[in-house]
Structures are given as structure tokens and as C-alpha cells.
Design a protein around this motif. Structure first.
Motif, mmCIF file in Angstrom:
data_model
loop_
_atom_site.group_PDB
_atom_site.id
_atom_site.type_symbol
_atom_site.label_atom_id
_atom_site.label_comp_id
_atom_site.label_asym_id
_atom_site.label_seq_id
_atom_site.Cartn_x
_atom_site.Cartn_y
_atom_site.Cartn_z
ATOM 1 N N LEU A 77 0.830 -1.211 0.000
ATOM 2 C CA LEU A 77 0.000 0.000 0.000
ATOM 3 C C LEU A 77 0.866 1.263 0.000
ATOM 4 O O LEU A 77 0.519 2.253 -0.652
ATOM 5 C CB LEU A 77 -0.954 -0.005 1.194
ATOM 6 N N VAL A 78 1.980 1.246 0.727
ATOM 7 C CA VAL A 78 2.914 2.375 0.708
ATOM 8 C C VAL A 78 3.449 2.562 -0.711
ATOM 9 O O VAL A 78 3.478 3.686 -1.227
ATOM 10 C CB VAL A 78 4.082 2.165 1.698
ATOM 11 N N LEU A 79 3.854 1.484 -1.334
ATOM 12 C CA LEU A 79 4.389 1.543 -2.697
ATOM 13 C C LEU A 79 3.355 2.117 -3.663
ATOM 14 O O LEU A 79 3.669 3.007 -4.471
ATOM 15 C CB LEU A 79 4.825 0.144 -3.143
ATOM 16 N N VAL A 80 2.121 1.669 -3.557
ATOM 17 C CA VAL A 80 1.048 2.176 -4.423
ATOM 18 C C VAL A 80 0.788 3.651 -4.149
ATOM 19 O O VAL A 80 0.627 4.451 -5.080
ATOM 20 C CB VAL A 80 -0.240 1.341 -4.243
ATOM 21 N N ALA A 81 0.766 4.038 -2.884
ATOM 22 C CA ALA A 81 0.505 5.447 -2.541
ATOM 23 C C ALA A 81 1.622 6.354 -3.045
ATOM 24 O O ALA A 81 1.356 7.450 -3.567
ATOM 25 C CB ALA A 81 0.330 5.599 -1.029
ATOM 26 N N VAL A 82 2.867 5.922 -2.925
ATOM 27 C CA VAL A 82 3.991 6.717 -3.445
ATOM 28 C C VAL A 82 3.894 6.830 -4.962
ATOM 29 O O VAL A 82 4.087 7.904 -5.537
ATOM 30 C CB VAL A 82 5.347 6.116 -3.019
#
Length: 120
Positions: A77-82
Motif C-alpha cells: 500500500l505504501v508503494l502504491v501510494a507513493v
């Protein structure tokens, strides 16, 4: 194998600093957010985290699969948000459209630290 594990831990912590550091530095900005370092950090966190689990399993150290699954979901989710913050910023650097994604990435990275430290 212990040396490999410790090097992975160092890289994992450095990846974390590449997410949270730029997030905290830029959190007061409303436009012109730079997510390049956060992108590198998110990828580093994901790759080294998976490698750490592999090393633990290869050396017969205990692995809490539920905790790892939660951390993996949060890391993705962090990767997608970034990624989304970077796309929104690239589309219109003067727009505030990237701001929610940027804040989400930083907050989720901090949540992942909390899970790592407090989940025993």
C-alpha cells in the motif's frame, strides 16, 4: 548467513529512512512534492523485507506469518501510494491532487514501523 541477515536489516532501515525522511521534510508543503526518494525507499523496503523473511526461513528462525502478511500488505500500500503521488504530481505539479497520496504513504510507513516494533 547471519552477516547477510544483518546487511539486509541495515538496508531495510535505510529504505525506511528514505520513505519517512522525505515525508517529514516535505509534509508542510502543499505543492511541488518530490517522491523520488520515497519511491526508492518503498521498493527497498519491500525487497529487503521479503529477503529477510527468506533468510529467517532458510536458517530455521521463527517467522510470524500473520505479522509478515500484515506488514507486506502495508508495504505494498505504501508503494502504491507513493506511485500515485508521483503520477498525480507529474500530471500537474501545481495541483494539490498528490497531497492525499503523499500523506497516505508517509502515514502507512509509520504504521509499518509501529507494527514491526509493537507486534510481539
Amino acid at each position: 548467513m547471519e552477516t547477510v541477515r544483518l546487511l539486509l536489516v541495515v538496508l531495510h532501515v535505510l529504505g525506511l529512512s528514505l520513505i519517512i525522511g522525505p515525508f517529514l521534510f516535505q509534509v508542510s508543503r502543499k505543492v511541488d512534492l518530490d517522491t523520488r526518494l520515497m519511491w526508492i525507499g518503498a521498493i527497498t523496503q519491500l525487497v529487503t523485507g521479503l529477503a529477510l523473511v527468506g533468510v529467517r526461513q532458510a536458517t530455521d528462525l521463527p517467522v510470524d506469518n500473520t505479522k509478515i502478511a500484515v506488514k507486506l500488505v502495508v508495504a505494498v500500500l505504501v508503494l502504491v501510494a507513493v506511485w500515485m503521488a508521483g503520477r498525480k504530481r507529474a500530471a500537474d505539479a501545481a495541483s494539490k491532487a498528490a497531497l492525499p497520496w503523499f500523506h497516505t504513504a508517509g502515514a502507512l510507513a509509520i504504521v509499518n514501523v509501529v507494527v514491526a516494533v509493537l507486534w510481539t
